[in-house]
Design an enzyme around this catalytic site. Structure first.
Site, PDB file in Angstrom:
ATOM      1  N   ASP A 100       0.992  -1.360  -0.008  1.00  0.00           N
ATOM      2  CA  ASP A 100       0.158  -0.008   0.021  1.00  0.00           C
ATOM      3  C   ASP A 100       0.716   1.142   0.251  1.00  0.00           C
ATOM      4  OD1 ASP A 100       1.122  -0.062   2.515  1.00  0.00           O
ATOM      5  OD2 ASP A 100      -0.861   0.265   3.462  1.00  0.00           O
ATOM      6  N   ALA A 146      15.440  25.190 -14.769  1.00  0.00           N
ATOM      7  CA  ALA A 146      16.451  25.671 -15.916  1.00  0.00           C
ATOM      8  C   ALA A 146      16.027  27.077 -16.731  1.00  0.00           C
ATOM      9  CB  ALA A 146      17.165  24.755 -16.846  1.00  0.00           C
ATOM     10  N   LYS A 185      15.759  40.400 -12.356  1.00  0.00           N
ATOM     11  CA  LYS A 185      14.537  39.819 -12.678  1.00  0.00           C
ATOM     12  C   LYS A 185      13.145  39.696 -11.821  1.00  0.00           C
ATOM     13  CE  LYS A 185      15.171  35.098 -10.704  1.00  0.00           C
ATOM     14  NZ  LYS A 185      15.518  33.681 -10.640  1.00  0.00           N
ATOM     15  N   GLU A 228       3.233   2.003   2.245  1.00  0.00           N
ATOM     16  CA  GLU A 228       3.843   2.391   3.576  1.00  0.00           C
ATOM     17  C   GLU A 228       5.236   2.136   3.481  1.00  0.00           C
ATOM     18  OE1 GLU A 228       1.630   0.905   6.839  1.00  0.00           O
ATOM     19  OE2 GLU A 228      -0.240   2.144   6.604  1.00  0.00           O
ATOM     20  N   SER A 272      35.453  22.072  16.046  1.00  0.00           N
ATOM     21  CA  SER A 272      34.834  22.973  15.233  1.00  0.00           C
ATOM     22  C   SER A 272      34.735  22.684  13.841  1.00  0.00           C
ATOM     23  CB  SER A 272      35.899  24.125  15.322  1.00  0.00           C
ATOM     24  OG  SER A 272      35.242  25.254  14.402  1.00  0.00           O
TER      25      SER A 272
END
Length: 314
Positions: free
Chosen positions: A39, A226, A194, A41, A307
């Site tokens: 189904d 695009a 634009k 899932e 870091s």
């Protein structure tokens, strides 16, 4: 690496990228099965112990976006219930990032909703690349490591030894990204002004900057249909550009994108593998760069509690 176990798991979105990352780290991909019932899932089975482990799930939420998000959520939930020490969602491409604000009454903010459900599922950290809107980092109540794609693109473009280069942003919102690339490769910058009368439709109004006789590199975070990039390339050639290259981090390439790029004046399209390209979407114009070393380094630093920001330095 520290003494804690590091494990890498992958959904079905981009298993080849996950394999590259695992190889870079010198570990095996975690044993997991992702399948579907009749189904539709999704069923996920984690076939090895993750108790006490530092787990990273590699899953871009690209098309089919809803399936890939559900795979990610269910896998995170399975790992949490299996007593993983910490789960980091590595989402190289974050779907729904273009629905990050209300533009009309009664609009949802879907990028925030997705952030909520990822956190609720059990992720304790997120690693992503080139979010369409960097403010999405603030939608999460957990740490987010936001990695840039520009250094990878810049390294390749420098190797091409192009001359008289101008980097063009296809819109005003991408100026910071274009300036970053221009500084890394020693180029000038120009901007296309634009407007979007409707989604996936762009109209070029003005071009700001010197183009005559220049090699142009257009950069964006996403190439979807695009239309923007191919219209922009044509306009740049009309205004005296010598040749046009295009580059982006996320090759969404939906609808007419391949046909438009095939017919365009663009000489080469430089993309990364944040999104897996099926064979039918690969094209001789494409140069695909791998983000696996960058993501691999980020994973090492997160695992070692050191870091991550040092990866961003030039």
């Amino acid at each position: 690496m520290n003494g804690r176990k590091l494990k890498i798991f992958s959904g079905n979105s981009n298993p080849s990228l996950a394999s590259e990352i695992a190889e870079y780290l010198g570990v095996q991909l975690g044993a997991a099965k992702v399948r579907r019932f009749s189904d539709g899932e999704i069923a996920i089975a984690i076939d090895e112990s993750v108790r006490g482990a530092d787990v990273f799930v590699i899953q871009p939420t690209s098309s089919p976006v809803n399936d890939n998000i559900m795979e990610l959520l269910i896998m995170i939930d399975a790992l949490r219930r299996a007593s993983a020490r910490r789960i980091t969602a590595v989402i190289p491409y974050y779907g729904y990032a273009r629905q990050e604000r209300k533009t009309r009454a009664r609009d949802p903010i879907t990028a925030k909703l997705v952030a909520n459900v990822i956190t609720t599922a059990g992720a304790r950290r997120v690693v992503t690349m080139d979010l369409h809107a960097p403010a999405i980092q603030g939608f999460f109540d957990i740490p987010v490591d936001h990695l840039p794609g520009v250094p990878i693109l810049a390294e390749y473009l420098l190797e091409k030894h192009l001359e008289d280069v101008v980097v063009v942003s296809p819109d005003l919102g991408g100026v910071t990204r274009a300036r970053d690339l221009a500084e890394r490769i020693g180029a000038s910058i120009a901007i296309i002004d634009k407007r979007r009368p409707e989604p996936n439709v762009a109209e070029i109004m003005h071009i700001i900057g010197e183009l005559e006789g220049k090699t142009v590199i257009m950069i964006d975070d996403i190439i979807d249909t695009a239309g923007t990039i191919t219209q922009g390339a044509a306009a740049l050639m009309e205004r005296g550009a010598k040749e046009v290259y295009a580059c982006c981090t996320h090759p969404v390439l939906s609808g007419p994108a391949l046909d438009r790029l095939e017919k365009s004046v663009i000489k080469e399209v430089v993309i990364t593998n944040t999104i897996r390209l099926p064979q039918e979407k690969k094209h001789p114009k494409f140069k695909i760069l791998s983000v696996a070393p960058l993501l691999g380094e980020a994973i090492i630093r997160i695992h070692e509690d050191s870091s991550v920001s040092r990866l961003f330095s030039q």
